[in-house]
Design a protein around this motif. Structure first.
Motif, PDB file in Angstrom:
ATOM      1  N   SER A 194       0.936  -1.091   0.231  1.00  0.00           N
ATOM      2  CA  SER A 194      -0.354  -0.085  -0.162  1.00  0.00           C
ATOM      3  C   SER A 194       0.575   1.337  -0.279  1.00  0.00           C
ATOM      4  CB  SER A 194      -1.137  -0.333   1.221  1.00  0.00           C
ATOM      5  OG  SER A 194      -0.642   0.513   2.194  1.00  0.00           O
ATOM      6  N   ALA A 195       2.325   0.777   0.130  1.00  0.00           N
ATOM      7  CA  ALA A 195       2.932   2.373   0.309  1.00  0.00           C
ATOM      8  C   ALA A 195       3.501   3.156  -1.385  1.00  0.00           C
ATOM      9  CB  ALA A 195       4.756   1.894   0.474  1.00  0.00           C
ATOM     10  N   ARG A 196       3.335   4.257  -1.143  1.00  0.00           N
ATOM     11  CA  ARG A 196       3.182   4.611  -2.859  1.00  0.00           C
ATOM     12  C   ARG A 196       4.351   4.810  -3.222  1.00  0.00           C
ATOM     13  NH1 ARG A 196      -1.784   5.653  -4.374  1.00  0.00           N
ATOM     14  NH2 ARG A 196      -1.199   6.981  -5.665  1.00  0.00           N
ATOM     15  N   LYS A 197       4.952   4.777  -4.382  1.00  0.00           N
ATOM     16  CA  LYS A 197       5.480   4.623  -5.048  1.00  0.00           C
ATOM     17  C   LYS A 197       6.151   5.778  -6.184  1.00  0.00           C
ATOM     18  CE  LYS A 197       5.130  -0.590  -3.676  1.00  0.00           C
ATOM     19  NZ  LYS A 197       3.664   0.301  -2.781  1.00  0.00           N
TER      20      LYS A 197
ATOM     21  N   SER B 115       5.635  18.851  -3.531  1.00  0.00           N
ATOM     22  CA  SER B 115       3.986  18.936  -4.099  1.00  0.00           C
ATOM     23  C   SER B 115       3.092  17.520  -4.193  1.00  0.00           C
ATOM     24  CB  SER B 115       3.376  20.092  -5.429  1.00  0.00           C
ATOM     25  OG  SER B 115       2.805  19.537  -5.777  1.00  0.00           O
ATOM     26  N   ALA B 116       4.411  16.363  -5.211  1.00  0.00           N
ATOM     27  CA  ALA B 116       4.238  15.067  -5.413  1.00  0.00           C
ATOM     28  C   ALA B 116       4.019  14.334  -4.081  1.00  0.00           C
ATOM     29  CB  ALA B 116       5.312  15.054  -6.516  1.00  0.00           C
ATOM     30  N   VAL B 117       5.283  14.672  -3.053  1.00  0.00           N
ATOM     31  CA  VAL B 117       5.208  14.199  -1.832  1.00  0.00           C
ATOM     32  C   VAL B 117       3.858  14.015  -1.259  1.00  0.00           C
ATOM     33  CG1 VAL B 117       6.599  13.714   0.470  1.00  0.00           C
ATOM     34  CG2 VAL B 117       7.536  13.416  -1.539  1.00  0.00           C
ATOM     35  N   THR B 118       3.736  15.739  -1.080  1.00  0.00           N
ATOM     36  CA  THR B 118       2.454  16.123  -1.252  1.00  0.00           C
ATOM     37  C   THR B 118       1.160  14.932  -1.038  1.00  0.00           C
ATOM     38  OG1 THR B 118       3.147  18.133   0.106  1.00  0.00           O
ATOM     39  CG2 THR B 118       0.777  18.019   0.727  1.00  0.00           C
ATOM     40  N   ASP B 119       1.333  14.745  -2.399  1.00  0.00           N
ATOM     41  CA  ASP B 119      -0.166  14.539  -2.782  1.00  0.00           C
ATOM     42  C   ASP B 119      -0.319  13.534  -2.571  1.00  0.00           C
ATOM     43  OD1 ASP B 119      -2.231  14.460  -4.909  1.00  0.00           O
ATOM     44  OD2 ASP B 119      -1.609  13.252  -6.292  1.00  0.00           O
ATOM     45  N   GLN B 120       1.075  12.181  -3.132  1.00  0.00           N
ATOM     46  CA  GLN B 120       1.000  11.245  -2.652  1.00  0.00           C
ATOM     47  C   GLN B 120       0.859  10.317  -1.010  1.00  0.00           C
ATOM     48  OE1 GLN B 120       0.919   8.273  -5.435  1.00  0.00           O
ATOM     49  NE2 GLN B 120       1.413  10.938  -6.784  1.00  0.00           N
ATOM     50  N   LEU B 121       1.620  11.636  -0.146  1.00  0.00           N
ATOM     51  CA  LEU B 121       0.782  11.004   1.037  1.00  0.00           C
ATOM     52  C   LEU B 121      -0.762  11.658   1.210  1.00  0.00           C
ATOM     53  CD1 LEU B 121       3.831  12.686   3.059  1.00  0.00           C
ATOM     54  CD2 LEU B 121       3.403  10.100   3.169  1.00  0.00           C
ATOM     55  N   THR B 122      -1.196  12.601   0.767  1.00  0.00           N
ATOM     56  CA  THR B 122      -2.281  12.173   0.801  1.00  0.00           C
ATOM     57  C   THR B 122      -3.144  11.422   0.903  1.00  0.00           C
ATOM     58  OG1 THR B 122      -1.903  14.421   0.647  1.00  0.00           O
ATOM     59  CG2 THR B 122      -4.071  14.223   0.185  1.00  0.00           C
ATOM     60  N   GLN B 123      -2.710  10.836  -0.862  1.00  0.00           N
ATOM     61  CA  GLN B 123      -3.534   9.290  -1.483  1.00  0.00           C
ATOM     62  C   GLN B 123      -3.365   8.308  -0.254  1.00  0.00           C
ATOM     63  OE1 GLN B 123      -5.699   9.769  -4.111  1.00  0.00           O
ATOM     64  NE2 GLN B 123      -5.327  11.839  -4.062  1.00  0.00           N
TER      65      GLN B 123
ATOM     66  N   TRP C   1      -4.418  14.504  10.489  1.00  0.00           N
ATOM     67  CA  TRP C   1      -3.843  14.633   8.719  1.00  0.00           C
ATOM     68  C   TRP C   1      -4.351  16.781   8.040  1.00  0.00           C
ATOM     69  CZ3 TRP C   1       0.919  12.949   9.029  1.00  0.00           C
ATOM     70  CH2 TRP C   1       0.604  11.459  10.226  1.00  0.00           C
ATOM     71  N   VAL C   2      -5.477  16.873   7.923  1.00  0.00           N
ATOM     72  CA  VAL C   2      -5.935  18.111   7.275  1.00  0.00           C
ATOM     73  C   VAL C   2      -5.097  19.159   6.996  1.00  0.00           C
ATOM     74  CG1 VAL C   2      -7.924  19.436   7.413  1.00  0.00           C
ATOM     75  CG2 VAL C   2      -8.401  17.021   8.101  1.00  0.00           C
ATOM     76  N   ALA C   3      -4.515  19.131   8.359  1.00  0.00           N
ATOM     77  CA  ALA C   3      -3.596  20.827   7.989  1.00  0.00           C
ATOM     78  C   ALA C   3      -2.428  20.371   8.048  1.00  0.00           C
ATOM     79  CB  ALA C   3      -4.246  21.022   9.924  1.00  0.00           C
ATOM     80  N   VAL C   4      -2.468  18.630   7.147  1.00  0.00           N
ATOM     81  CA  VAL C   4      -0.958  18.626   7.296  1.00  0.00           C
ATOM     82  C   VAL C   4      -0.556  18.775   5.869  1.00  0.00           C
ATOM     83  CG1 VAL C   4       0.893  16.319   7.580  1.00  0.00           C
ATOM     84  CG2 VAL C   4      -0.303  17.451   9.720  1.00  0.00           C
ATOM     85  N   LEU C   5      -1.436  17.495   5.534  1.00  0.00           N
ATOM     86  CA  LEU C   5      -1.869  17.230   3.416  1.00  0.00           C
ATOM     87  C   LEU C   5      -2.536  18.182   2.958  1.00  0.00           C
ATOM     88  CD1 LEU C   5      -1.290  13.943   4.809  1.00  0.00           C
ATOM     89  CD2 LEU C   5       0.774  15.129   3.804  1.00  0.00           C
ATOM     90  N   ASP C   6      -2.905  17.896   1.728  1.00  0.00           N
ATOM     91  CA  ASP C   6      -3.460  18.287   0.717  1.00  0.00           C
ATOM     92  C   ASP C   6      -5.117  18.341   1.844  1.00  0.00           C
ATOM     93  OD1 ASP C   6      -5.624  19.054  -1.281  1.00  0.00           O
ATOM     94  OD2 ASP C   6      -3.983  18.763  -2.445  1.00  0.00           O
ATOM     95  N   THR C   7      -5.534  20.298   2.318  1.00  0.00           N
ATOM     96  CA  THR C   7      -6.804  19.955   3.130  1.00  0.00           C
ATOM     97  C   THR C   7      -7.819  19.936   2.357  1.00  0.00           C
ATOM     98  OG1 THR C   7      -5.261  21.317   4.244  1.00  0.00           O
ATOM     99  CG2 THR C   7      -7.271  21.893   4.462  1.00  0.00           C
ATOM    100  N   ASN C   8      -8.202  20.099   1.006  1.00  0.00           N
ATOM    101  CA  ASN C   8      -9.092  20.436   0.400  1.00  0.00           C
ATOM    102  C   ASN C   8      -9.301  18.592   0.062  1.00  0.00           C
ATOM    103  OD1 ASN C   8      -9.537  22.100   0.319  1.00  0.00           O
ATOM    104  ND2 ASN C   8      -9.048  23.194  -2.062  1.00  0.00           N
ATOM    105  N   GLN C   9      -8.354  17.617  -0.345  1.00  0.00           N
ATOM    106  CA  GLN C   9      -8.526  16.393  -0.250  1.00  0.00           C
ATOM    107  C   GLN C   9      -8.928  15.953   0.615  1.00  0.00           C
ATOM    108  OE1 GLN C   9      -6.154  14.163  -3.314  1.00  0.00           O
ATOM    109  NE2 GLN C   9      -5.265  16.123  -4.145  1.00  0.00           N
ATOM    110  N   MET C  10      -8.074  16.014   2.088  1.00  0.00           N
ATOM    111  CA  MET C  10      -8.492  15.069   3.223  1.00  0.00           C
ATOM    112  C   MET C  10      -9.886  15.363   3.653  1.00  0.00           C
ATOM    113  SD  MET C  10      -6.497  13.480   3.849  1.00  0.00           S
ATOM    114  CE  MET C  10      -5.073  13.167   4.464  1.00  0.00           C
TER     115      MET C  10
END
Length: 165
Positions: A84-87, A123-131, A143-152
């Motif tokens: 499940s890890a993002r690669k 940006s890519a790392v933030t998006d991948q961690l959000t996913q 995680w709302v304040a840490v990663l992509d707030t809108n997606q979260m």
């Protein structure tokens, strides 16, 4: 909050140091580790698993002495503990065939060419961690304040709607 690992793998120390420096903003909420070889990366993953730290994201170079990054990412995608890890492949030398192989084996989530721009990498790392968190973490609120707030917030809303039905 559970602990999660971001692992960076590159056999060139200068590149590795630069990636780690670019990702310093994640160190408050994630364990950020560096490995100069696939062997060292496997040791770090094993140690983190023993400490109940999950691999959330791996950034890996392609050309390395003992094993290519692509084959390592494929290996991780086939392991139940790391599937499940993002690669993310971060390289200037992976050819089209290597990249297609990684994509076809469901082991590559994102590709960044060297040299990269810091903002592009963050940006890519933030998006991948959000996913990753949306797919694997039961409690998204921290995680709302840490990663992509809108997606979260969208994911939280969907979860709330699902539970409300």
């Amino acid at each position: 909050m559970e602990k999660y690992l971001i692992l960076c793998v590159d056999d060139e120390r200068e590149v590795l140091d630069s990636v780690i420096q670019d990702l310093d903003s994640f160190e408050e909420h994630f364990i950020v580790e560096a490995a100069q070889s696939v062997r060292e990366a496997k040791e770090i993953i094993q140690q983190c698993q023993q400490d109940d730290v999950k691999l959330a994201l791996i950034l890996c170079d392609h050309i390395m002495p003992e094993q290519t990054g692509t084959s390592f990412l494929i290996e991780l995608s086939q392991d139940p503990d790391t599937t499940s890890a993002r690669k993310l492949l971060l390289t200037g030398q992976a050819g089209l065939e290597d990249t297609v192989e990684a994509l076809n084996n469901a082991s590559l989530d994102f590709y960044i060419a060297k040299p990269w721009q810091r903002d592009e990498l963050v940006s890519a790392v933030t998006d991948q961690l959000t996913q990753y968190m949306i797919a694997n973490e039961a409690d998204l609120l921290p995680w709302v304040a840490v990663l992509d707030t809108n997606q979260m917030l969208q994911a939280l809303s969907k979860k709330r709607d699902t539970f409300g039905e």
